[in-house]
Design a protein around this motif. Structure first.
Motif, PDB file in Angstrom:
ATOM      1  N   GLY A 225      10.142  -6.101  13.548  1.00  0.00           N
ATOM      2  CA  GLY A 225       9.109  -5.228  14.292  1.00  0.00           C
ATOM      3  C   GLY A 225       9.197  -3.702  13.525  1.00  0.00           C
ATOM      4  N   MET A 226      10.328  -3.415  13.155  1.00  0.00           N
ATOM      5  CA  MET A 226      10.092  -1.911  12.727  1.00  0.00           C
ATOM      6  C   MET A 226       9.456  -1.960  11.144  1.00  0.00           C
ATOM      7  SD  MET A 226      13.867  -0.022  13.169  1.00  0.00           S
ATOM      8  CE  MET A 226      14.241   0.381  14.493  1.00  0.00           C
ATOM      9  N   THR A 227       9.734  -3.145  10.543  1.00  0.00           N
ATOM     10  CA  THR A 227       8.906  -3.270   9.131  1.00  0.00           C
ATOM     11  C   THR A 227       7.373  -3.429   9.267  1.00  0.00           C
ATOM     12  OG1 THR A 227      10.778  -4.585   8.446  1.00  0.00           O
ATOM     13  CG2 THR A 227       8.602  -4.569   6.975  1.00  0.00           C
ATOM     14  N   LEU A 228       6.892  -4.162  10.072  1.00  0.00           N
ATOM     15  CA  LEU A 228       5.447  -4.432  10.566  1.00  0.00           C
ATOM     16  C   LEU A 228       4.742  -2.998  10.940  1.00  0.00           C
ATOM     17  CD1 LEU A 228       5.442  -7.855  12.327  1.00  0.00           C
ATOM     18  CD2 LEU A 228       4.717  -7.234  10.045  1.00  0.00           C
ATOM     19  N   PHE A 229       5.675  -2.248  11.792  1.00  0.00           N
ATOM     20  CA  PHE A 229       5.172  -0.923  12.194  1.00  0.00           C
ATOM     21  C   PHE A 229       5.015   0.177  11.029  1.00  0.00           C
ATOM     22  CE2 PHE A 229       6.349   3.449  13.615  1.00  0.00           C
ATOM     23  CZ  PHE A 229       5.226   3.650  14.729  1.00  0.00           C
ATOM     24  N   PHE A 230       6.043   0.170  10.356  1.00  0.00           N
ATOM     25  CA  PHE A 230       6.018   1.211   8.970  1.00  0.00           C
ATOM     26  C   PHE A 230       5.017   0.655   7.978  1.00  0.00           C
ATOM     27  CE2 PHE A 230      10.982   1.361   9.463  1.00  0.00           C
ATOM     28  CZ  PHE A 230      10.675   2.401  10.464  1.00  0.00           C
ATOM     29  N   ILE A 231       4.743  -0.673   8.082  1.00  0.00           N
ATOM     30  CA  ILE A 231       3.634  -1.077   6.940  1.00  0.00           C
ATOM     31  C   ILE A 231       2.276  -0.732   7.421  1.00  0.00           C
ATOM     32  CG2 ILE A 231       2.463  -3.097   5.705  1.00  0.00           C
ATOM     33  CD1 ILE A 231       5.233  -4.391   5.647  1.00  0.00           C
ATOM     34  N   MET A 232       1.912  -1.038   8.893  1.00  0.00           N
ATOM     35  CA  MET A 232       0.655  -0.933   9.487  1.00  0.00           C
ATOM     36  C   MET A 232       0.356   0.795   9.546  1.00  0.00           C
ATOM     37  SD  MET A 232       0.871  -3.390  12.562  1.00  0.00           S
ATOM     38  CE  MET A 232      -0.392  -2.666  13.398  1.00  0.00           C
ATOM     39  N   LEU A 233       1.552   1.567   9.870  1.00  0.00           N
ATOM     40  CA  LEU A 233       1.473   2.988   9.764  1.00  0.00           C
ATOM     41  C   LEU A 233       1.016   3.464   8.336  1.00  0.00           C
ATOM     42  CD1 LEU A 233       1.377   5.349  12.061  1.00  0.00           C
ATOM     43  CD2 LEU A 233       3.772   5.715  11.471  1.00  0.00           C
ATOM     44  N   SER A 234       1.484   2.911   7.244  1.00  0.00           N
ATOM     45  CA  SER A 234       1.447   3.379   5.982  1.00  0.00           C
ATOM     46  C   SER A 234       0.046   3.121   5.858  1.00  0.00           C
ATOM     47  CB  SER A 234       2.543   2.794   5.090  1.00  0.00           C
ATOM     48  OG  SER A 234       3.646   3.056   5.577  1.00  0.00           O
ATOM     49  N   ILE A 235      -0.450   1.968   6.212  1.00  0.00           N
ATOM     50  CA  ILE A 235      -1.948   1.532   5.676  1.00  0.00           C
ATOM     51  C   ILE A 235      -2.814   2.232   6.263  1.00  0.00           C
ATOM     52  CG2 ILE A 235      -3.572  -0.011   6.115  1.00  0.00           C
ATOM     53  CD1 ILE A 235      -1.421  -2.252   5.779  1.00  0.00           C
ATOM     54  N   LYS A 236      -2.651   2.919   7.714  1.00  0.00           N
ATOM     55  CA  LYS A 236      -3.359   3.747   8.070  1.00  0.00           C
ATOM     56  C   LYS A 236      -3.535   5.042   7.843  1.00  0.00           C
ATOM     57  CE  LYS A 236      -4.372   5.404  13.031  1.00  0.00           C
ATOM     58  NZ  LYS A 236      -3.930   5.487  14.325  1.00  0.00           N
ATOM     59  N   LYS A 237      -2.300   5.683   7.324  1.00  0.00           N
ATOM     60  CA  LYS A 237      -2.105   7.116   6.824  1.00  0.00           C
ATOM     61  C   LYS A 237      -2.405   7.088   5.339  1.00  0.00           C
ATOM     62  CE  LYS A 237       0.992   9.158   9.741  1.00  0.00           C
ATOM     63  NZ  LYS A 237       0.094  10.571  10.260  1.00  0.00           N
ATOM     64  N   TYR A 238      -2.428   5.951   4.564  1.00  0.00           N
ATOM     65  CA  TYR A 238      -2.550   6.111   3.058  1.00  0.00           C
ATOM     66  C   TYR A 238      -4.181   6.131   2.683  1.00  0.00           C
ATOM     67  CZ  TYR A 238      -1.622   5.274  -1.829  1.00  0.00           C
ATOM     68  OH  TYR A 238      -1.408   5.386  -3.223  1.00  0.00           O
ATOM     69  N   LYS A 239      -4.413   7.407   2.422  1.00  0.00           N
ATOM     70  CA  LYS A 239      -5.866   7.518   2.090  1.00  0.00           C
ATOM     71  C   LYS A 239      -5.822   7.831   0.482  1.00  0.00           C
ATOM     72  CE  LYS A 239      -6.982   9.347   6.536  1.00  0.00           C
ATOM     73  NZ  LYS A 239      -7.404  10.623   7.182  1.00  0.00           N
ATOM     74  N   ILE A 240      -6.868   7.211  -0.294  1.00  0.00           N
ATOM     75  CA  ILE A 240      -7.189   7.318  -1.696  1.00  0.00           C
ATOM     76  C   ILE A 240      -8.247   8.119  -1.796  1.00  0.00           C
ATOM     77  CG2 ILE A 240      -7.202   6.331  -4.078  1.00  0.00           C
ATOM     78  CD1 ILE A 240      -5.553   3.762  -2.402  1.00  0.00           C
ATOM     79  N   ARG A 241      -8.300   9.207  -2.491  1.00  0.00           N
ATOM     80  CA  ARG A 241      -9.605   9.931  -3.006  1.00  0.00           C
ATOM     81  C   ARG A 241      -9.659  10.184  -4.274  1.00  0.00           C
ATOM     82  NH1 ARG A 241      -7.321  12.835   1.602  1.00  0.00           N
ATOM     83  NH2 ARG A 241      -8.893  13.082   3.248  1.00  0.00           N
ATOM     84  N   LEU A 242     -10.892   9.585  -5.053  1.00  0.00           N
ATOM     85  CA  LEU A 242     -10.933   9.576  -6.400  1.00  0.00           C
ATOM     86  C   LEU A 242     -12.079  10.511  -6.469  1.00  0.00           C
ATOM     87  CD1 LEU A 242     -10.378   5.789  -7.432  1.00  0.00           C
ATOM     88  CD2 LEU A 242      -8.834   7.643  -7.573  1.00  0.00           C
ATOM     89  N   GLU A 243     -11.987  11.462  -7.328  1.00  0.00           N
ATOM     90  CA  GLU A 243     -13.053  12.404  -7.640  1.00  0.00           C
ATOM     91  C   GLU A 243     -13.307  12.329  -8.944  1.00  0.00           C
ATOM     92  OE1 GLU A 243     -11.586  15.509  -3.685  1.00  0.00           O
ATOM     93  OE2 GLU A 243     -11.847  16.124  -6.054  1.00  0.00           O
TER      94      GLU A 243
END
Length: 368
Positions: free
Chosen positions: A350-368
């Motif tokens: 459960g912790m693994t899934l939570f960390f992965i889901m939160l990482s996906i949500k927070k991970y923002k890639i900006r290419l300029e």
């Protein structure tokens, strides 16, 4: 002089405006004194024990009440027979069992002698010794009370038996803890710093515009740490068996599977840290605060969790290392399988899934 005072003021303003500096200067000492003050102790409190009372008379009830009324022990359950003892220990519910012999009160009054057996879980030898000493002290105190007005003194004989680590080898306690710390640091801390370094130097964007897809870049970054962590775990297990003669009572395959699960949990936590860290310095600071101290102090492998204040006990539930230490001790020392450790395993998943889901949500890639 005015210039010097002005310079000092400027430094004060600079520190006050820098939240990270303020946290290191003011926050870290507070956190450390609370953790070290409350968590690091050789005392025990509220340790769960079980009672097997073959006699069920007035004297045994008085002794049980005296033990239960102390701040050191809490009566978790009453066991009906000897066959339930091992099962209760393997479930991890209790740390000790008190066994009163049959006709305890009658033997004490007629023969002036009666016996109590104390069985303790010696997978943590320091706690087992402390539990035994505390119970013996309570029994001696009770014996002194009943012998005040008696010419021929009654004698209560406590017999202590240590299980899972009868020789009280401290290495049996430290190997699971050391394995947990190494896997957590290599998997989580190194991963977070590695990805943050790419972001800090701007090379992450170069990788992301390469023919590789973003998820392939992230997987490529973490795979070496998975292999290194598995290698470290293998070396620790081999050294503990060959050098320190530590047993593995349970399934070796189950032990490998749980190690891989914890490595993935730690990696997902490292990726989460990297998503909120702009540079290596911030990643290192977050890792030290959220990984290093909690893993050592709040995982329960050195200091008993039951002796901590309730707020720290609650915090330990969100520390992955706590559940992994329970799993390692269960497999290596108690020989239990998934039927006993399913809850801890599900928590790590459960912790693994939570960390992965939160990482996906927070991970923002900006290419300029």
């Amino acid at each position: 002089m005015k210039r010097f005072i002005g310079f000092i003021k400027k430094e004060f303003y600079h520190i006050i405006r820098d939240k990270r500096s303020l946290f290191i200067l003011l926050g870290m000492p507070i956190v450390q004194i609370i953790l070290f003050g409350f968590a690091i102790t050789n005392e025990i409190n509220n340790v769960d024990i079980a009672i097997l009372d073959h006699s069920k008379d007035v004297t045994t009830q008085e002794i049980i009440n005296k033990i239960a009324s102390s701040k050191y022990f809490s009566i978790k359950e009453y066991i009906a027979n000897e066959t339930e003892i091992e099962r209760s220990f393997k479930k991890g519910k209790i740390k000790a069992v008190l066994i009163f012999e049959k006709d305890f009160s009658k033997k004490l009054t007629k023969e002036n002698n009666a016996s109590i057996q104390i069985i303790t879980d010696a997978s943590d030898p320091n706690t087992a010794n402390t539990i035994s000493n505390y119970i013996n002290s309570i029994l001696r105190n009770y014996q002194q009370q009943i012998n005040k007005n008696i010419h021929l003194a009654y004698q209560i004989n406590p017999n202590t038996k240590m299980i899972f680590n009868p020789e009280l080898k401290s290495v049996f306690m430290f190997v699971p803890g050391v394995m947990t710390i190494i896997l957590m640091l290599v998997s989580a801390m190194m991963t977070s710093i590695s990805i943050s370094r790419e972001k800090e130097f701007g090379t992450m964007e170069v990788l992301l515009v390469s023919p590789l897809k973003p998820f392939q870049v992230i997987i490529g970054k973490v795979v070496p740490y998975i292999l290194l962590s598995i290698f470290n775990a293998t070396v620790i297990v081999l050294l503990s068996i060959l050098v320190f003669e530590m047993p593995i009572e349970g399934s070796l395959l189950f032990l490998v599977a749980e190690n891989i699960l914890f490595i993935i949990t730690s990696l997902s936590l490292g990726i989460l840290i990297s998503t909120v860290s702009e540079n290596q310095q911030k990643a290192m600071m977050i890792s030290l605060v959220t990984l290093m101290l909690p893993t050592i102090i709040l995982s329960g492998f050195i200091f008993p969790i039951s002796s901590m204040p309730w707020i720290l006990q609650a915090i330990t539930n969100i520390i992955p290392a706590k559940w992994f230490v329970i799993i390692l001790k269960g497999i290596m020392l108690k020989g239990v399988g998934i039927s006993y450790l399913w809850k801890e395993t599900l928590i790590l998943i459960g912790m693994t899934l939570f960390f992965i889901m939160l990482s996906i949500k927070k991970y923002k890639i900006r290419l300029e």
